[in-house]
Design an enzyme around this catalytic site. Structure first.
Site, PDB file in Angstrom:
ATOM      1  NE  ARG A 128     -64.090  39.332  27.040  1.00 45.10           N
ATOM      2  CZ  ARG A 128     -64.668  38.176  26.746  1.00 45.10           C
ATOM      3  NH1 ARG A 128     -64.719  37.558  25.845  1.00 45.10           N
ATOM      4  NH2 ARG A 128     -64.848  37.264  27.961  1.00 45.10           N
ATOM      5  CG  ASP A 163     -42.139  21.058  26.133  1.00 47.49           C
ATOM      6  OD1 ASP A 163     -41.851  21.140  27.291  1.00 47.49           O
ATOM      7  OD2 ASP A 163     -42.663  19.971  25.886  1.00 47.49           O
ATOM      8  CG  HIS A 164     -42.327  24.656  31.149  1.00 47.11           C
ATOM      9  ND1 HIS A 164     -43.442  23.972  31.115  1.00 47.11           N
ATOM     10  CD2 HIS A 164     -41.994  24.358  32.500  1.00 47.11           C
ATOM     11  CE1 HIS A 164     -43.864  23.385  32.329  1.00 47.11           C
ATOM     12  NE2 HIS A 164     -42.695  23.569  33.084  1.00 47.11           N
ATOM     13  CG  HIS A 180     -43.647  18.703  29.603  1.00 43.31           C
ATOM     14  ND1 HIS A 180     -43.522  20.021  28.963  1.00 43.31           N
ATOM     15  CD2 HIS A 180     -44.585  19.060  30.781  1.00 43.31           C
ATOM     16  CE1 HIS A 180     -44.452  20.707  29.357  1.00 43.31           C
ATOM     17  NE2 HIS A 180     -45.284  20.458  30.313  1.00 43.31           N
TER      18      HIS A 180
HETATM   19  C1  BG6 Z   1     -47.271  21.486  32.917  1.00 42.38           C
HETATM   20  C2  BG6 Z   1     -48.455  20.517  32.977  1.00 42.38           C
HETATM   21  O1  BG6 Z   1     -46.974  21.636  31.604  1.00 42.38           O
HETATM   22  O2  BG6 Z   1     -46.268  21.101  33.507  1.00 42.38           O
HETATM   23  C3  BG6 Z   1     -48.834  20.379  34.603  1.00 42.38           C
HETATM   24  O3  BG6 Z   1     -49.689  20.901  32.352  1.00 42.38           O
HETATM   25  C4  BG6 Z   1     -47.393  20.111  35.279  1.00 42.38           C
HETATM   26  O4  BG6 Z   1     -49.704  19.402  34.739  1.00 42.38           O
HETATM   27  C5  BG6 Z   1     -46.328  20.814  34.928  1.00 42.38           C
HETATM   28  O5  BG6 Z   1     -47.758  20.142  36.711  1.00 42.38           O
HETATM   29  C6  BG6 Z   1     -44.905  20.520  35.385  1.00 42.38           C
HETATM   30  O6  BG6 Z   1     -44.070  21.508  35.178  1.00 42.38           O
HETATM   31  P1  BG6 Z   1     -42.792  21.723  36.326  1.00 42.38           P
HETATM   32  O7  BG6 Z   1     -41.987  22.456  35.775  1.00 42.38           O
HETATM   33  O8  BG6 Z   1     -43.266  22.134  37.437  1.00 42.38           O
HETATM   34  O9  BG6 Z   1     -42.065  20.196  36.241  1.00 42.38           O
END
Ligand code: BG6
Length: 477
Positions: free
Chosen positions: A46, A171-172, A234
Site C-alpha cells: 500500500r 511450512d519453512h 512444523h
Molecule cells: C515460526 C513460529 O513458524 O517458527 C515462531 O511462528 C517460531 O513462533 C519459528 O519461533 C521457529 O522457526 P525456526 O526456523 O527459528 O526454528
C-alpha cells in the site's frame, strides 16, 4: 539447478517477512548465480513508493538481515532487478498497472506475504484483472487458518480462482536441510528401513526448543499458542517425514499422499498425556503474560505430548512431541530410540544397551548413532555406548556446510514448479482435524498451563510424561 526467467510479485513487499527473509534470501540466491538476469522481483504494497524508494528499502533490509558481506556492485546489480508497485488489496488502485507489468510468457508467481484475511481479496483481484493465468503460482504463508473451519474457508477461497497445483503453502521447516536429509537417510539407505517399525523401535521423540520468547508477536501468539503455532504445522511435518511409508517416487503428490496417511492415523492424545506450560517472569525478564500483554492469558508457550499412530508399522510406539519458548537452549532434534537388546551374553553386564539415532536439525545439523562396543583395554568384556558421529560439517568438510536458508530454497522450488516441500490443502485440513478436539478439550475443561522458569526444560510434568513410562527426554535435559 538453474531456473528460467521469472516475475515474482511479493504482496506485502515492504513487510517484516519480506524484509527479514524473502528479499535477503533472494539476494543470496542471486549471489549463488541462481537468479537469471531477466528475472524480476516486484514488491507490491500500500505504501506510496517508487522503484528507487523500494530499492533503498531492500538495500537496507539486506544490510540488516542478509547475513552476507556483499560487494556494492553485486547489490546494485540485484537491486536493478527489483521494481515496486503501489496496490490496494481491497480497492482498485494499482491493479491495471500490475497487469501491464507482468510478462505472461514467463513463469510468474505471487507471494501472499500478508494477513490471511487478505488472501481472498488478492486471489479475486489477480483473477478479475487477468493478472494470473492457469500457469501462475501463488505462495501462502502460515498461519493457514486457526482451526479446521477457517482453514477450509481459506482453501475454498483460493480454490475459486486457483487449481491446487498452483498453490504453494509454505511450512519453512520443510525447507530445512536436515529435514530433507531425513528422507535421504530413510529411503537412500538399506540400514535403517528394515528396523523402522514397532518391532525394533521403542519410541520416537521430537523436540523443537527455542530460547526466544514471544517478543513483539504477543498479539498473534496469544491467540495461537504453541499448539497452533508450532505443533499443528512444523512438528506435524517432522512427524510425517519420520513415520511415513516410502513413496513410490519422490514427487509432490506421492510424498504428500504418504504424509496425509500418517496424519489421518494419528490418535488423539489422552488429556493426561499432554502438558502445557507458560513461562513465568524471572528477576530480570518479564513473563509470558506481560510479553503477550494479557495478564489473564491461558495460552501455552510450551507443550509436550504423547501420541500414537494407529497403523501396522507404528501401533504401540509412543511419539513424544515437545516444543516451547524461553527454554534453556535452542535445539531441534528428532530421536529414534531402539528397543533394548533381548538378551545379553556378557556376564556382569547389567546396563541396558540400546541404539539411539539422533537427528539434529539446529543449531548444528547432523546425525549421531549410539552404538555399543567393547571398552578398549585389558579390562575384559566390558561394554560401553559410544556415538558414531555423522556431523555433516565434520564428515564433508566446512565447505559442505549449507547455509541456504529454508525460505530461499522454497522460493526457488516455487519458480521451478516443484510442490514436494509444500503442504497440500487436504494435509493442512487433516492436521487441524487432529488439533481441534485437543484444543476444544482444554477450553471445555478450563485447562490452565503450568508456569515454568525461563531457561529450563519447561514444566516438571513434562519430565514425568516420560519418567512414569521408564523413559527420559533426549536432547535438552
Ligand atoms: C515460526 C513460529 O513458524 O517458527 C515462531 O511462528 C517460531 O513462533 C519459528 O519461533 C521457529 O522457526 P525456526 O526456523 O527459528 O526454528
Amino acid at each position: 539447478i538453474p531456473v528460467e526467467d521469472f516475475d515474482l510479485v511479493i504482496f506485502g513487499g515492504t513487510g517484516d517477512l519480506a524484509r527479514r527473509k524473502i528479499l535477503p534470501g533472494l539476494f543470496r540466491r542471486f549471489l549463488a548465480g541462481q537468479m537469471p538476469k531477466g528475472a524480476r522481483i516486484i514488491g507490491a504494497a500500500r505504501s506510496e513508493l517508487d522503484d528507487a524508494g523500494y530499492r533503498k528499502m531492500v538495500d537496507e533490509a539486506i544490510g540488516e538481515f542478509g547475513g552476507v558481506d556483499a560487494k556494492r556492485a553485486d547489490l546494485d546489480a540485484f537491486l536493478a532487478q527489483l521494481h515496486y508497485i503501489t496496490v490496494d488489496a481491497r480497492g482498485t488502485d494499482g491493479w491495471s498497472e500490475l497487469h501491464d507489468l507482468i510478462r505472461f510468457d514467463l513463469v510468474n508467481a505471487f507471494y501472499f506475504s500478508v494477513a490471511p484475511s487478505l488472501f481472498g481479496d488478492l486471489a479475486e483481484r489477480l483473477h478479475d484483472y487477468k493478472i494470473a493465468d492457469d500457469d501462475s503460482r501463488i505462495v501462502v504463508e502460515k498461519p493457514f487458518g486457526r482451526d479446521l473451519e477457517t482453514a477450509q474457508a481459506l482453501n475454498n477461497t483460493l480454490a475459486q480462482h486457483f487449481d491446487e497445483t498452483q498453490i504453494y503453502r509454505i511450512d519453512h521447516y520443510l525447507g530445512k536441510e536436515t529435514v530433507q536429509n531425513l528422507m535421504a537417510v530413510r529411503f537412500g539407505n538399506l540400514l535403517f528401513e528394515p528396523l523402522w517399525n514397532n518391532h525394533y523401535i521403542d519410541h520416537i521423540q521430537i523436540t523443537v526448543a527455542e530460547t526466544v520468547g514471544v517478543e513483539g508477536r504477543g498479539a498473534y501468539y496469544d491467540q495461537a499458542g504453541a499448539m497452533r503455532d508450532m505443533v499443528q504445522n512444523h512438528l506435524m511435518q517432522l512427524l510425517c517425514l519420520i513415520a511415513m511409508e516410502a513413496p513410490s517416487v519422490f514427487d509432490a503428490d506421492a510424498v504428500r499422499d504418504e504424509k496425509l496417511k500418517v496424519i489421518r492415523a494419528l490418535q488423539e492424545p489422552a488429556p493426561h498425556h499432554i502438558v502445557r506450560g507458560q513461562y513465568d517472569a524471572s528477576k530480570t525478564a518479564p513473563g509470558y503474560r506481560e510479553e503477550a500483554g494479557n495478564p489473564q492469558s491461558h495460552t501455552e508457550s510450551f507443550i509436550a505430548l504423547r501420541c500414537e499412530i494407529a497403523n501396522w508399522r507404528w501401533a504401540g510406539v509412543p511419539f513424544y512431541l515437545r516444543t516451547g519458548k524461553k527454554l534453556k537452549a535452542r535445539s531441534s532434534e528428532i530421536t529414534v530410540v531402539y528397543k533394548d537388546i533381548g538378551h545379553s551374553i556378557f556376564p556382569g553386564d547389567e546396563k541396558r544397551h540400546r541404539n539411539i539415532l539422533r537427528i539434529q536439525l539446529q543449531p548444528n545439523e547432523g546425525m549421531e548413532l549410539q552404538v555399543t562396543i567393547k571398552e578398549p583395554g585389558p579390562g575384559g568384556m566390558r561394554l560401553i555406548d559410544v556415538p558414531l558421529d555423522m556431523t555433516f560439517a565434520e564428515a564433508l568438510g566446512p565447505d559442505a556446510e549449507d547455509s541456504t536458508d529454508a525460505y530461499e530454497r522454497l522460493i526457488m522450488d516455487v519458480i521451478r514448479g516443484n510442490q514436494t516441500l509444500f503442504m497440500r490443502g487436504d494435509e493442512v485440513e487433516a492436521a487441524w482435524r487432529w488439533t481441534d478436539p485437543i484444543i476444544e478439550g482444554w477450553q471445555r475443561r478450563g485447562d490452565v498451563p503450568k508456569l515454568y522458569d525461563q531457561g529450563t526444560t519447561g514444566p516438571e510434568d513434562a519430565l514425568m510424561l516420560l519418567h512414569r513410562e521408564g523413559r527420559r527426554w533426549q536432547g535438552i535435559k
